[in-house]
Design an enzyme around this catalytic site. Structure first.
Site, PDB file in Angstrom:
ATOM      1  N   LYS A 149       0.827  -1.208   0.000  1.00 32.91           N
ATOM      2  CA  LYS A 149       0.000   0.000   0.000  1.00 32.91           C
ATOM      3  C   LYS A 149       0.867   1.266   0.000  1.00 32.91           C
ATOM      4  O   LYS A 149       2.082   1.197   0.148  1.00 32.91           O
ATOM      5  CB  LYS A 149      -0.966  -0.034   1.191  1.00 32.91           C
ATOM      6  CG  LYS A 149      -1.910  -1.265   1.153  1.00 32.91           C
ATOM      7  CD  LYS A 149      -3.028  -1.107   0.136  1.00 32.91           C
ATOM      8  CE  LYS A 149      -3.737  -2.359  -0.329  1.00 32.91           C
ATOM      9  NZ  LYS A 149      -4.447  -3.171   0.618  1.00 32.91           N
TER      10      LYS A 149
HETATM   11  C1  PLP Z   1      -5.459  -4.319   0.976  1.00 33.04           C
HETATM   12  C2  PLP Z   1      -6.944  -4.154   1.039  1.00 33.04           C
HETATM   13  C3  PLP Z   1      -7.677  -4.459   2.188  1.00 33.04           C
HETATM   14  C4  PLP Z   1      -7.091  -5.178   3.365  1.00 33.04           C
HETATM   15  O1  PLP Z   1      -6.022  -4.541   3.945  1.00 33.04           O
HETATM   16  P1  PLP Z   1      -5.179  -5.324   5.053  1.00 33.04           P
HETATM   17  O2  PLP Z   1      -4.419  -4.240   5.747  1.00 33.04           O
HETATM   18  O3  PLP Z   1      -4.279  -6.273   4.308  1.00 33.04           O
HETATM   19  O4  PLP Z   1      -6.110  -6.026   5.945  1.00 33.04           O
HETATM   20  C5  PLP Z   1      -9.018  -4.156   2.225  1.00 33.04           C
HETATM   21  N1  PLP Z   1      -9.639  -3.600   1.156  1.00 33.04           N
HETATM   22  C6  PLP Z   1      -8.983  -3.336   0.025  1.00 33.04           C
HETATM   23  C7  PLP Z   1      -9.726  -2.704  -1.113  1.00 33.04           C
HETATM   24  C8  PLP Z   1      -7.614  -3.611  -0.086  1.00 33.04           C
HETATM   25  O5  PLP Z   1      -6.976  -3.382  -1.239  1.00 33.04           O
END
Ligand code: PLP
Length: 390
Positions: free
Chosen positions: A187
């Site tokens: 991210k």
């Molecule tokens: C990455 C992601 C999540 C989950 O994030 P985590 O921190 O890995 O739990 C939820 N929603 C979307 C759209 C994502 O891309």
């Protein structure tokens, strides 16, 4: 080609300061939730301009906590997009509630407002909307807030892609009842695993604070800071184990300080892709408001399959043969066995998401990419799509 030549689809951008700060945590002996989490939360709240920022160990746990805090439970329904990662919907099931999936807008890949309105007008027991700001572009929050207000329901935003993102100049994280960010390794701000919930609502914040750590009324750090005996605590609910460790916050503090700089680099890469790929048989992302910030977590192109003699899967293979990693965001949930079978979903219920899915490819976009990396991606896309143009 050696492995060194492979350009990965995504890479985190971890600097020496992040590494030093983790070492500092290690040396201090404070590994779990402690002073660095407090510092990270304060800095994050200030950056977003939110009253509360609550650190957790993933966006998934943050979404679970946010829905729990607004009282979602068995028999309730929550509206969300079919075009998302399964985490968005699975947390609804954790609480015994049911997701109601809606179709997307073809250009933004965000929830189609008309589909949300139609779903709300069908009745049922909808208690909340979960918008997903796909790729880092905000959903139409004006329309969604109006629909939620009229229906008397809440908004919990999945902002896993949306840091930093604005909607009509307002930062994502300040609009819905609660907003959840992800710090997963790929991210825009990465702590490895981690997440943050922002809210201006004191009741939501208080409930999340309790439920993220076993339903204990004060967190571990506070216990060692206050006048009460350090061994004393009270369990007020069967909570979860969702707290963020200080080692993750150590990384987050410095990632946040560098966020605008890293985000600027993503924007540069996006602009270069816009310039260099516009004449090809594909559709580029469609920014709705040029004055708004787009986090550019993902750069999703849509292949014009009618003008090509290859399909999306072949395109991905050819990119890999050029040594370039790509991905698909996302396989719509209505096509995933669990969701499809549980709710008897058929592709025809989601015509836009179904058709668009066949054409989607995410190109590499991250701050560690060099100019040469970016040009390499452009050259490969241009070569493949001109060779296979019909
Ligand atoms: C990455 C992601 C999540 C989950 O994030 P985590 O921190 O890995 O739990 C939820 N929603 C979307 C759209 C994502 O891309």
């Amino acid at each position: 080609m050696s492995d060194n030549d492979f350009l990965p689809f995504a890479l985190p951008d971890i600097g020496e300061q992040e590494i030093e700060e983790v070492c500092d945590s290690m040396r201090s002996g404070w590994l779990t939730t402690g002073p660095k989490v407090k510092q990270f939360e304060a800095a994050f709240a200030a950056f977003i301009s939110a009253k509360h920022a609550l650190a957790v160990n993933s966006a998934t746990s943050g979404l679970h906590l946010a829905l729990e805090a607004i009282g979602i439970g068995p028999g309730d329904q929550v509206l969300t997009s079919t075009h998302t990662f399964t985490a968005t919907a699975e947390v609804i099931r954790y609480l015994g509630a049911d997701p109601v999936f809606v179709d997307i807008d073809e250009d933004t890949l965000n929830m189609d407002v008309a589909a949300v309105e139609a779903a709300l007008s069908r009745g049922g027991n909808v208690k909340a909307i979960m918008p997903v700001h796909m790729a880092g572009q905000a959903c139409d929050m004006t329309a969604l807030c109006r629909l939620a207000k009229d229906a008397g329901i809440r908004i919990i935003e999945d902002a896993a892609h949306a840091l930093p993102t604005t909607f009509n100049g307002k930062r994502i994280g300040t609009i819905g009842d609660a907003t959840v960010f992800s710090f997963y390794a790929t991210k825009t701000l990465a702590t490895g695993e981690g997440g943050m919930i922002t809210t201006d609502d004191d009741a939501i914040a208080s409930r999340i604070r309790t439920m993220r750590l076993h339903g204990i009324s004060r967190d571990v750090f506070d216990r060692y800071q206050s006048d009460k005996p350090s061994w004393y605590y009270e369990v007020v609910a069967p909570g979860f184990k969702y707290n963020m460790p200080d080692t993750a916050a150590a990384v987050g503090i410095h990632q946040l300080a560098r966020l605008q700089e890293m985000s600027g680099r993503r924007r540069e890469i996006a602009n270069r892709y816009f310039d260099a790929l516009a004449d090809l048989p594909l559709e580029l992302p469609v920014p709705i408001n040029m004055d708004d910030e787009h986090a550019w977590h993902l750069f999703i192109i849509r292949l014009a399959l009618g003008r090509l003699d290859i399909d999306r899967n072949r395109f991905i293979e050819l990119m890999a043969e050029c040594g370039i990693g790509t991905s698909v965001h996302f396989i719509p949930l209505h096509l995933q066995p669990y969701w499809r079978d549980k709710y008897e979903l058929v592709p025809g219920d989601f015509p836009v998401a179904t058709a668009t899915y066949e054409r989607l490819v995410s190109l590499p976009i991250y701050s560690k990419m060099t100019d040469e990396d970016v040009e390499r991606v452009i050259a490969a896309v241009r070569d493949i799509l001109t060779t296979h143009r019909k």
